[in-house]
Design an enzyme around this catalytic site. Structure first.
Site, PDB file in Angstrom:
ATOM      1  N   CYS A   1       0.852  -1.240  -0.023  1.00 54.62           N
ATOM      2  CA  CYS A   1      -0.103  -0.077  -0.059  1.00 54.62           C
ATOM      3  C   CYS A   1       0.945   1.247  -0.022  1.00 54.62           C
ATOM      4  CB  CYS A   1      -0.905   0.069   1.130  1.00 54.62           C
ATOM      5  SG  CYS A   1      -2.180   1.078   1.003  1.00 54.62           S
TER       6      CYS A   1
ATOM      7  N   HIS B   1      -3.703  -5.102   0.528  1.00 56.17           N
ATOM      8  CA  HIS B   1      -3.235  -5.316   1.923  1.00 56.17           C
ATOM      9  C   HIS B   1      -3.555  -7.148   1.874  1.00 56.17           C
ATOM     10  CE1 HIS B   1      -2.613  -1.764   4.006  1.00 56.17           C
ATOM     11  NE2 HIS B   1      -3.755  -1.301   3.312  1.00 56.17           N
TER      12      HIS B   1
ATOM     13  N   GLU C   1      -2.315  -9.130   4.021  1.00 60.44           N
ATOM     14  CA  GLU C   1      -2.568  -9.676   5.652  1.00 60.44           C
ATOM     15  C   GLU C   1      -3.948  -9.491   6.284  1.00 60.44           C
ATOM     16  OE1 GLU C   1      -1.728  -5.111   5.716  1.00 60.44           O
ATOM     17  OE2 GLU C   1      -1.412  -6.531   4.509  1.00 60.44           O
TER      18      GLU C   1
END
Length: 509
Positions: free
Chosen positions: A79, A167, A169
């Site tokens: 990001c 993202h 994660e």
């Protein structure tokens, strides 16, 4: 030398989640502020740049010197990290035509690229940014796009540097863990050998070397962190460890006696201190929750110091500090939403001339439990719900009296024991009861009552940072409410808290 991944934090709310996901791959990693880059030695196999609440176009946007990292070892920008790699090395980042938040789907995935190996087209990803990479230098090869984001992911030709604008994660990126594995394991070459068992072996060896024949004291709370820390230290130095377990009068019903006996069964050298009256006297007529916390913290230090001074030639104070405590106490220039000085980090008074040892400071909560399992600690300890340091003091709204403590202990005991009896305890991350500073009218038999109201709260979570209220069965709630009102004198009304975090917190104070 332990292989590791370094995560450089620009203040993203998701930074800890990146670390947790990397560690789920059995690879050790550390989080460091972007403005405090650690030495990049041969133990560092790769670096990840986190997201950020900042825009790279802002005048005060975080800047970082990537000398010795970029084009030297594998580097992944996530990001903000990806936008930084574009903006500062010849590309251009501009405001998005529309704010790119939420679910998106990958298109034109270059599955031949090592980062995108086994990632399917149309795979769902999670976007969270107001800017977008508009242009990249000729050396940047686009390896994934979405319908609205052309530069969804890139690789710099001729060097192991990658960027992704989504993202990986978060839960909503369905193949995010596969992307992280491609980077951490395949590109960075990390061996997946950082396991609870390996941590135990390495830590015990390090503690033996560090502590030698020195004496150590540790304050036990009855919780998971201090218990696991105590067992690790005991295995390393045996009876040179003395544990102190203080009863502040604000524990659960009979907890002091029960836990103290269990600690002794574990072979620990434990001193139990009954200090109920000292704490309750200090808290008399105090209603402000922050004052309560400070009084309890200061009183605990006084009593702990008094007991510690009875033990001759102590050199070390051990603490059950875990990694989120450490991260929260590191100052980053502006980004992170709430950075606080945790009670376990740097909270030792000047007059206690002891060195600090923190055997769990590298671990997240779920990792502590796995290490405890590797140490053969009973599930009745490892599966315990979190319990706050100030205890029931922050669950009694308003001033604290012995009568109120007695009432709440009984209510809490009924709630928790019924959760266990109905096999619901392990489905809940934390269960608690709150004594409210209000009374209500009731009827018992033919008599009118005007008594206390208690609130029940149960939440589901993984780390306490966010939590949703638990949908406990109505029949269970009815049974618990009936037992409380019938068995606890002074309570005639029970309510159930259906607030999530955020906007509410788990505890009421």
């Amino acid at each position: 030398m332990q292989q590791k991944i370094i995560i450089l934090d620009f203040g993203s709310q998701y930074t800890q989640l990146i670390a947790r996901k990397v560690r789920e791959l059995s690879v050790y990693c550390e989080i460091h502020p972007y403005n405090k880059v650690p030495k990049i030695d041969s133990s560092v196999n790769g670096v990840i740049l986190s997201g950020s609440p900042f825009s790279v176009r802002e005048e005060n946007a975080p800047q970082i010197d990537l000398t010795g990292i970029k084009n030297t070892i594998p580097l992944l920008g996530v990001c903000y990290g990806a936008q930084y790699l574009a903006q500062n090395f010849g590309g251009e980042v501009l405001p998005s035509n529309k704010r790119e938040y939420g679910r998106a789907n990958l298109q034109q995935v270059d599955s031949q690229n090592e980062l995108m190996k086994n990632i399917s087209e149309n795979s769902q990803v999670w976007m969270s940014h107001a800017d977008t990479i508009a242009n990249v230098p000729d050396s940047y090869k686009i390896i994934a796009s979405t319908e609205d984001v052309v530069v969804g992911a890139f690789k710099i030709t001729g060097e192991p540097t990658y960027g992704i604008q989504f993202h990986p994660e978060v839960y909503h990126t369905t193949q995010g863990q596969e992307i992280l594995k491609n980077f951490v394991v395949d590109i960075c070459g990390c061996s997946q050998d950082w396991t609870p068992a390996s941590f135990v072996d390495t830590t015990i060896l390090e503690l033996k070397t560090k502590l030698g024949d020195d004496k150590v004291i540790l304050g036990l709370s009855g919780g998971v962190d201090s218990t696991v820390a105590a067992i690790l230290l005991h295995k390393a130095i045996g009876d040179k460890l003395t544990c102190i377990f203080v009863d502040n009068g604000l524990l659960r019903l009979n907890e002091f006696e029960t836990v103290l006996e269990t600690y002794k069964e574990l072979g620990l050298n434990v001193i139990g201190v009954n200090a109920k009256q000292k704490f309750l006297s200090a808290l008399e007529r105090v209603s402000d929750p922050e004052r309560k916390r400070k009084i309890i913290g200061n009183k605990f230090i006084d009593i702990f110091d008094e007991e510690a001074n009875k033990i001759k030639n102590v050199n070390w104070l051990a603490q059950g500090t875990i990694y989120p405590d450490v991260i929260e106490s590191i100052s980053v220039k502006g980004p992170s939403a709430t950075i606080k000085s945790h009670h376990n980090v740097g909270g030792l008074p000047d007059y206690m001339k002891l060195k600090i040892v923190e055997p769990l400071r590298l671990l997240f909560k779920d990792e502590v439990r796995r290490v405890g399992k590797a140490l053969d600690i009973s599930e009745k300890f490892l599966g315990r719900h979190p319990f706050p340091g100030p205890g029931l003091a922050i669950r009694i709204l308003g001033d604290i009296t012995q009568q109120k403590v007695d009432i709440l202990q009984q209510v809490d005991n009924i709630f928790v024991n019924q959760l266990k009896a109905d096999n619901l305890y392990d489905d809940v991350w934390q269960a608690l009861t709150v004594l409210l500073p209000v009374k209500s009218v009731g009827v018992m038999g033919d008599e009118r009552t005007y008594e206390n109201v208690v609130a029940l709260r149960a939440v589901g979570s993984t780390d306490g940072m966010t939590a949703d209220w638990s949908r406990l069965p109505y029949d269970f709630l009815a049974k618990v409410s009936n037992k409380i009102i019938n068995q606890v004198k002074g309570v005639n009304r029970v309510v159930y808290d259906i607030s999530s975090k955020p906007p509410a917190t788990i505890e009421w104070e």
